[in-house]
Design an enzyme around this catalytic site. Structure first.
Site, mmCIF file in Angstrom:
data_model
loop_
_atom_site.group_PDB
_atom_site.id
_atom_site.type_symbol
_atom_site.label_atom_id
_atom_site.label_comp_id
_atom_site.label_asym_id
_atom_site.label_seq_id
_atom_site.Cartn_x
_atom_site.Cartn_y
_atom_site.Cartn_z
ATOM 1 N N TYR A 289 -1.044 -1.250 10.302
ATOM 2 C CA TYR A 289 -1.409 -1.665 8.558
ATOM 3 C C TYR A 289 -0.210 -0.608 8.050
ATOM 4 O O TYR A 289 0.738 -1.457 6.913
ATOM 5 C CB TYR A 289 -2.317 -0.628 8.634
ATOM 6 C CG TYR A 289 -2.939 -1.083 7.591
ATOM 7 C CD1 TYR A 289 -3.606 -1.735 6.984
ATOM 8 C CD2 TYR A 289 -2.461 0.520 5.823
ATOM 9 C CE1 TYR A 289 -4.008 -2.334 5.150
ATOM 10 C CE2 TYR A 289 -3.058 0.276 4.445
ATOM 11 C CZ TYR A 289 -3.797 -1.492 4.492
ATOM 12 O OH TYR A 289 -4.266 -1.182 3.155
ATOM 13 N N SER B 75 1.082 -1.356 0.079
ATOM 14 C CA SER B 75 0.279 0.312 0.237
ATOM 15 C C SER B 75 0.863 1.499 0.279
ATOM 16 O O SER B 75 2.052 1.213 0.090
ATOM 17 C CB SER B 75 -1.332 -0.045 1.157
ATOM 18 O OG SER B 75 -1.510 1.355 1.063
HETATM 19 N N1 LIG Z 1 -8.727 -0.583 -1.266
HETATM 20 C C1 LIG Z 1 -7.774 0.263 -1.061
HETATM 21 O O1 LIG Z 1 -7.803 1.457 -1.196
HETATM 22 C C2 LIG Z 1 -6.329 -0.294 -0.256
HETATM 23 C C3 LIG Z 1 -5.330 -0.137 -0.900
HETATM 24 C C4 LIG Z 1 -3.887 -0.272 -0.516
HETATM 25 C C5 LIG Z 1 -3.915 -1.273 0.011
HETATM 26 N N2 LIG Z 1 -4.893 -2.003 0.008
HETATM 27 C C6 LIG Z 1 -4.816 -4.082 -0.514
HETATM 28 O O2 LIG Z 1 -5.424 -4.588 -1.128
HETATM 29 C C7 LIG Z 1 -5.814 -5.791 -0.069
HETATM 30 C C8 LIG Z 1 -7.006 -6.105 -0.276
HETATM 31 O O3 LIG Z 1 -7.852 -4.749 -0.032
HETATM 32 P P1 LIG Z 1 -9.619 -5.105 -0.431
HETATM 33 O O4 LIG Z 1 -9.641 -3.572 -0.721
HETATM 34 O O5 LIG Z 1 -9.657 -5.860 -1.457
HETATM 35 O O6 LIG Z 1 -10.376 -5.460 0.801
HETATM 36 P P2 LIG Z 1 -11.255 -6.278 1.473
HETATM 37 O O7 LIG Z 1 -12.269 -5.834 0.302
HETATM 38 O O8 LIG Z 1 -11.282 -5.584 3.193
HETATM 39 O O9 LIG Z 1 -10.559 -7.303 1.116
HETATM 40 C C9 LIG Z 1 -9.353 -7.861 1.909
HETATM 41 C C10 LIG Z 1 -9.121 -9.678 1.972
HETATM 42 O O10 LIG Z 1 -8.789 -9.959 2.852
HETATM 43 C C11 LIG Z 1 -9.086 -11.389 3.104
HETATM 44 N N3 LIG Z 1 -8.749 -11.264 4.740
HETATM 45 C C12 LIG Z 1 -8.824 -10.557 5.641
HETATM 46 N N4 LIG Z 1 -8.551 -11.058 7.310
HETATM 47 C C13 LIG Z 1 -8.710 -12.654 6.268
HETATM 48 C C14 LIG Z 1 -7.904 -13.358 7.646
HETATM 49 N N5 LIG Z 1 -7.729 -13.687 8.801
HETATM 50 N N6 LIG Z 1 -7.602 -14.384 6.548
HETATM 51 C C15 LIG Z 1 -8.068 -14.803 5.782
HETATM 52 N N7 LIG Z 1 -8.415 -13.771 4.954
HETATM 53 C C16 LIG Z 1 -7.857 -12.677 5.455
HETATM 54 C C17 LIG Z 1 -10.678 -10.931 3.786
HETATM 55 O O11 LIG Z 1 -11.373 -12.512 3.231
HETATM 56 P P3 LIG Z 1 -12.673 -12.966 3.671
HETATM 57 O O12 LIG Z 1 -13.501 -11.381 3.873
HETATM 58 O O13 LIG Z 1 -13.134 -13.972 3.062
HETATM 59 O O14 LIG Z 1 -12.487 -13.262 5.670
HETATM 60 C C18 LIG Z 1 -10.825 -10.371 1.636
HETATM 61 O O15 LIG Z 1 -11.130 -10.812 0.302
HETATM 62 C C19 LIG Z 1 -5.625 -5.278 1.411
HETATM 63 O O16 LIG Z 1 -3.668 -5.742 1.548
HETATM 64 C C20 LIG Z 1 -5.702 -4.052 1.495
HETATM 65 O O17 LIG Z 1 -4.440 -3.506 2.145
HETATM 66 C C21 LIG Z 1 -7.076 -1.914 -0.172
#
Ligand SMILES: NC(=O)c1ccc[n+]([C@@H]2O[C@H](COP(=O)([O-])OP(=O)(O)OC[C@H]3O[C@@H](n4cnc5c(N)ncnc54)[C@H](OP(=O)(O)O)[C@@H]3O)[C@@H](O)[C@H]2O)c1
Lengths: 79, 245
Positions: B152, B139
């Site tokens: 984070y 990120s």
């Molecule tokens: N959205 C943004 O603006 C943004 C920006 C920078 C970086 N990111 C990074 O991108 C990645 C994906 O984010 P997203 O926006 O798609 O978020 P999201 O929709 O909340 O997805 C997060 C994913 O991580 C999984 N996860 C969370 N805790 C877990 C656990 N204990 N065991 C197994 N799986 C787990 C969730 O699975 P379940 O729901 O099935 O538990 C879900 O599939 C993350 O690493 C986030 O930090 C996001």
């Protein structure tokens, strides 16, 4: 050649892709057989798998020749 | 676009917004997939949408025993593992003065430690076969910091440092290890913001819009592709120009 020695040499030959006649007991993995540090780790892991033993890091560091490996594994599998 | 047929990939966090887009893009380019997450229904729905060559491997990444089993399960399902995408991540935001040890520990465990364990397991086969791609979703926060996100930001900065060290260790085996660092992406998190908050965020992005999950997915596909063979230890920033690093 003992069974352990044979299995050790087979792994070394296969992994490093070297001629069988180069894999003597006093052949040094890095200096004589062209291994790099990752090769030596991979060899240790292959020995662990083949012989079902765990080779601790300090023991692994002392295994620098083919003979070292054979002696360690001879002992480890005898006990 | 890029040819991934015959390749096998494990995507963690495939039940989330970005993970789903990554899975779709890898599959569209020909890869077989193992989808992981904790919500089985969401994984099942994605698998049904994608069709052939997709496996579901639910796993709680906060559970070290389950983490150790995930890569072997993916290898058993697909024959081998060529591409690992460490995408799962969570937040437990709090100002440092108020942050609980549990909030710190959980974020580090899921975002960083689980990613290391999966990479360690995947590398065994990759190093042996002389091919592999490990891609971490970091990120911008891991590079720039963000108030309320010490845990984070530390996990994401940790992921970047980990990838660089891993990359150096296995480069000679044609295994590459890289990060994609998104800025602010349209997702459940940003949909929850009100208009004022959203326009404040967009105001910081020269491109004038938030990123889409597909923007992140395209970067992952590139890094997974044969064309990216000489790119390793890098962080590819996908942030609309929000930070130019
Ligand atoms: N959205 C943004 O603006 C943004 C920006 C920078 C970086 N990111 C990074 O991108 C990645 C994906 O984010 P997203 O926006 O798609 O978020 P999201 O929709 O909340 O997805 C997060 C994913 O991580 C999984 N996860 C969370 N805790 C877990 C656990 N204990 N065991 C197994 N799986 C787990 C969730 O699975 P379940 O729901 O099935 O538990 C879900 O599939 C993350 O690493 C986030 O930090 C996001």
């Amino acid at each position: 050649m003992s069974d352990v020695a044979e299995r050790v040499k087979k792994i070394v030959i296969e992994h490093l892709g070297v001629d069988a006649d180069k894999v003597t007991d006093d052949a040094n993995f890095i200096e004589d057989l062209g291994a790099d540090s990752l090769d030596t780790v991979e060899l240790v892991m292959a020995f662990e798998e083949e012989f079902g033993v765990e080779i601790p890091d300090d023991a692994a560091e002392s295994i620098v020749t083919v003979g070292d490996a054979i002696r360690f594994l001879d002992k480890a599998t005898a006990s | 676009m890029f040819e991934l047929s015959g390749r096998t990939a494990l995507v963690t966090g495939a039940s989330g917004d970005i993970g789903r887009a990554i899975a779709r893009a890898l599959h569209q380019n020909g890869a077989s997939l193992a989808l992981s997450g904790t919500r089985k229904e969401a994984l099942g729905a994605l698998a049904a949408e994608l069709g052939d060559n997709v496996h579901i491997l639910p796993c709680d990444l906060a559970d070290p025993v389950a983490v150790e089993q995930l890569v072997p399960a993916a290898e058993a399902a697909m024959g081998r593992l060529d591409i690992l995408v460490n995408n799962a991540g969570l937040t437990r935001d709090n100002l440092a003065l108020r942050m609980k040890d549990e909030e710190w520990d959980l974020v580090l465990a899921v975002n960083l430690t689980a990613g290391f364990r999966l990479a360690r397991a995947a590398l065994k086969g990759m190093v042996k076969r002389r091919f592999g791609r490990i891609i971490g979703i970091a990120s911008i926060v891991g590079v720039a910091g963000n108030p309320g996100q010490t845990n984070y930001a530390a996990s994401k900065a940790g992921m970047i440092g980990m990838c660089k060290s891993l990359a150096a260790e296995v480069a000679a085996r044609d295994v590459t290890v890289n990060c994609v660092a998104p800025g602010v992406i349209e997702s459940a998190m940003t949909r929850a913001l009100d208009e004022r908050q959203k326009s404040a965020l967009v105001g910081r992005v020269p491109m004038g819009r938030l990123g889409r999950p597909e923007d992140v997915a395209a970067a992952v596909v590139y890094l997974a592709s044969p064309e990216a063979a000489y790119v390793t230890g890098q962080s590819l920033h996908v942030n609309g120009g929000m930070a130019m690093i």
